[in-house]
Design an enzyme around this catalytic site. Structure first.
Site, PDB file in Angstrom:
ATOM      1  N   LYS A  44       0.682  -1.213  -0.215  1.00 54.77           N
ATOM      2  CA  LYS A  44       0.069   0.083  -0.102  1.00 54.77           C
ATOM      3  C   LYS A  44       0.925   1.348  -0.253  1.00 54.77           C
ATOM      4  O   LYS A  44       0.151   2.350   0.084  1.00 54.77           O
ATOM      5  CB  LYS A  44      -0.899   0.066   1.293  1.00 54.77           C
ATOM      6  CG  LYS A  44      -2.142  -0.963   1.140  1.00 54.77           C
ATOM      7  CD  LYS A  44      -3.009  -0.896   2.344  1.00 54.77           C
ATOM      8  CE  LYS A  44      -2.187  -1.243   3.791  1.00 54.77           C
ATOM      9  NZ  LYS A  44      -3.504  -1.028   4.915  1.00 54.77           N
ATOM     10  N   LYS A  46       2.950   2.160   2.455  1.00 52.64           N
ATOM     11  CA  LYS A  46       3.124   2.731   3.830  1.00 52.64           C
ATOM     12  C   LYS A  46       4.238   1.713   4.587  1.00 52.64           C
ATOM     13  O   LYS A  46       4.645   0.584   4.197  1.00 52.64           O
ATOM     14  CB  LYS A  46       1.682   2.224   4.555  1.00 52.64           C
ATOM     15  CG  LYS A  46       0.543   2.834   4.335  1.00 52.64           C
ATOM     16  CD  LYS A  46      -0.451   2.442   5.327  1.00 52.64           C
ATOM     17  CE  LYS A  46      -1.680   3.283   5.251  1.00 52.64           C
ATOM     18  NZ  LYS A  46      -2.899   2.868   6.341  1.00 52.64           N
TER      19      LYS A  46
END
Length: 153
Positions: A44, A46
């Protein structure tokens, strides 16, 4: 028994996370929380400060949480809803409308975020700190995890 399912990264655990879990629990009898794995977070884009194992342990230590599962992909939610026989999927209102396609298999609720706090804001504050200071902070989170466990007995 009404089963509630929610998901999150839960990095740098804060009052917004506590309130999400408390709100989610009010919708049912059992709360299952999917905590995003480190690998999924990387997919993602992150980077978690706290590793998956510690984030999952912190979430599991909350009295409102009955079970924690690893969230490993975007496509997992539908499978989890069916496998767990979840009645309600609860997500923060920053995801409003993004999970409406699950309404044919369960109820979907979006709950308000806690204003003034987010993991992204906390990470911005941490940017100027050294690796040693970040490591000390991680140790503090481990202490917090142990404290929460003691409180929940």
């Amino acid at each position: 028994m009404r089963i509630v399912l929610t998901y999150g990264t839960f990095d740098l655990f804060h009052i917004g996370h506590v309130r999400l879990l408390q709100r989610a629990r009010t919708f049912g009898d059992k709360l299952v929380v999917g905590v995003s794995s480190d690998k999924f977070n990387e997919e993602k884009g992150k980077k978690s400060i706290i590793c998956y194992e510690h984030r999952a342990a912190i979430v599991a230590a909350m009295k409102d949480v009955d079970d924690v599962i690893s969230e490993d992909s975007w496509n997992q939610k539908e499978t989890d809803i069916k496998k767990l026989n979840a009645d309600i999927l609860v997500m923060g209102d920053d995801w409003e409308g993004k999970f409406d396609h699950f309404r044919d298999i369960c109820e979907v609720k979006y709950v308000p975020r806690t204003h003034g706090i987010s993991t992204s804001q906390l990470k911005e504050v941490l940017k100027p700190f050294s690796s040693k200071e970040i490591s000390d902070l991680k140790d503090s989170f481990t202490t917090l995890e142990n404290f929460i466990r003691q409180l929940n007995g």
